[in-house]
Design an enzyme around this catalytic site. Structure first.
Site, short mmCIF file in Angstrom:
data_model
loop_
_atom_site.label_atom_id
_atom_site.label_comp_id
_atom_site.label_asym_id
_atom_site.label_seq_id
_atom_site.Cartn_x
_atom_site.Cartn_y
_atom_site.Cartn_z
N SER A 1 -52.13 18.18 -22.49
CA SER A 1 -51.01 17.99 -23.06
C SER A 1 -51.45 17.61 -24.66
CB SER A 1 -51.36 16.79 -22.26
OG SER A 1 -49.35 16.47 -22.38
N ASP B 1 -43.43 22.62 -16.02
CA ASP B 1 -43.42 22.20 -17.26
C ASP B 1 -42.60 22.01 -18.18
OD1 ASP B 1 -44.07 19.76 -18.84
OD2 ASP B 1 -46.04 20.93 -18.91
N HIS C 1 -46.35 19.34 -14.56
CA HIS C 1 -47.22 19.26 -16.12
C HIS C 1 -48.72 17.94 -15.10
CE1 HIS C 1 -48.57 17.89 -20.05
NE2 HIS C 1 -48.34 16.37 -19.70
#
Length: 320
Positions: free
Chosen positions: A168, A262, A292
């Site tokens: 991320s 996502d 995600h």
């Protein structure tokens, strides 16, 4: 707000999408971090990290502190498989929207990497926004990488086989560091492992406008993340937002891991194309029905499969 119906679908601005059944079963339990209240969000993240922490058998860990360029200290955690010498290394950067996270955030992932990819993992407790906006975290990543190279003999590693990885926001730092490794001032890398990476501060991709409120990550949190991380920044380039790189030629080979639902999905695809257009070798996998951060839920089959795929990518990279 996200909604999950009885048929295991997740709603978005463009309609309803079918989640992986195991992820659907736990998606209502995934916490919503309120990034507008950083202190509370950090406490929640720390609690969850502590609850989920399970040391990986067969791995030694060591916490230490190294000098930072500003005179402060940078905390690292090293993960080493038992009785291993001359190891390859991955510098790992945790997720957390540049605002959350610590050395405990992805402790088990780092342990699995060390044991199953037979490498030294160096996790970095980089400085967080809003207290430390860009470029603090990026500088910490660069300093940690330089330290690895200078300490190669003491660490009993192979300095010719260093990779970088991140999840991320950590994926943004890893990608930026990989691009910077083309400079003579930064150690070269054999691979970049980018997991659900945040790569573009502009937030204008199709997926960002479709999956606005899916579990795990939302468009509003994404905008707040970049606003906070880049606060006070007058010049934004690839070191802050890797998607801005004009020419990625010479970057290390990449593996990119993408979740289907996502908001960051299309940033991963766009970045993969930019790398490939520059002649960089890219491996890319999208996992159907995922959200995600799905690979952190290793009680699911798809989460276990993603972790195994990441370890395989590292083993291949370190054979070069």
């Amino acid at each position: 707000m996200r909604e999950l119906d009885k048929d295991r679908h997740v709603s978005s601005s463009a309609g309803t999408f079918r989640l992986d059944p195991e992820l659907a079963a736990i998606s209502v339990l995934i916490p919503d971090f309120d990034l507008r209240n950083v202190e509370d969000a950090r406490r929640l993240e720390e609690q969850l990290a502590d609850q989920g922490r399970q040391p990986v058998p067969g791995v030694f860990t060591e916490d230490l502190r190294i000098p930072r360029r500003d005179g402060g200290e940078l905390a690292l955690r090293l993960y080493r498989p038992h009785r291993a010498e001359h190891l390859p290394v991955i510098l790992y950067l945790h997720g957390g929207a540049f605002m959350l996270g610590s050395l405990s955030t992805e402790d088990d992932r780092c342990g699995f990497y060390a044991r199953d990819a037979q490498c030294l993992v160096v996790a970095v407790d980089y400085r967080l926004a809003p207290e430390h906006a860009y470029p603090a975290a990026f500088h910490d990543a660069v300093d940690a990488l330089a330290w690895i190279q200078t300490q190669a003999r003491n660490l009993r590693i192979d300095a010719r086989r260093i990779a970088v990885g991140g999840n991320s926001a950590g994926g943004a730092l890893a990608a930026a560091l990989a691009l910077e490794s083309r400079s003579a001032a930064v150690p070269s890398l054999v691979h970049q492992l980018l997991i659900n990476p945040a790569l573009d501060h502009r937030g204008s991709s199709a997926s960002m406008n479709i999956f606005t409120s899916t579990p795990g990550w939302t468009r509003d949190n994404n905008a707040l993340m970049w606003q906070t991380y880049l606060s006070g920044t007058t010049t934004i380039d690839y070191r802050a937002s890797p998607a801005l790189v004009a020419d990625a030629s010479g970057a290390p080979p990449a593996s990119i891991w993408i979740a289907e639902y996502d908001p960051l999905r299309d940033e991963g695809y766009d970045y993969a194309r930019a790398l490939m257009n520059a002649g960089v070798q890219v491996g890319l996998i999208q996992y159907p029905g995922t959200i995600h951060g799905f690979d952190s839920y290793r009680m699911t089959s798809v989460g276990q499969r993603a972790l195994s795929d990441q370890i395989l990518a590292l083993r291949r990279a370190f054979r070069t």
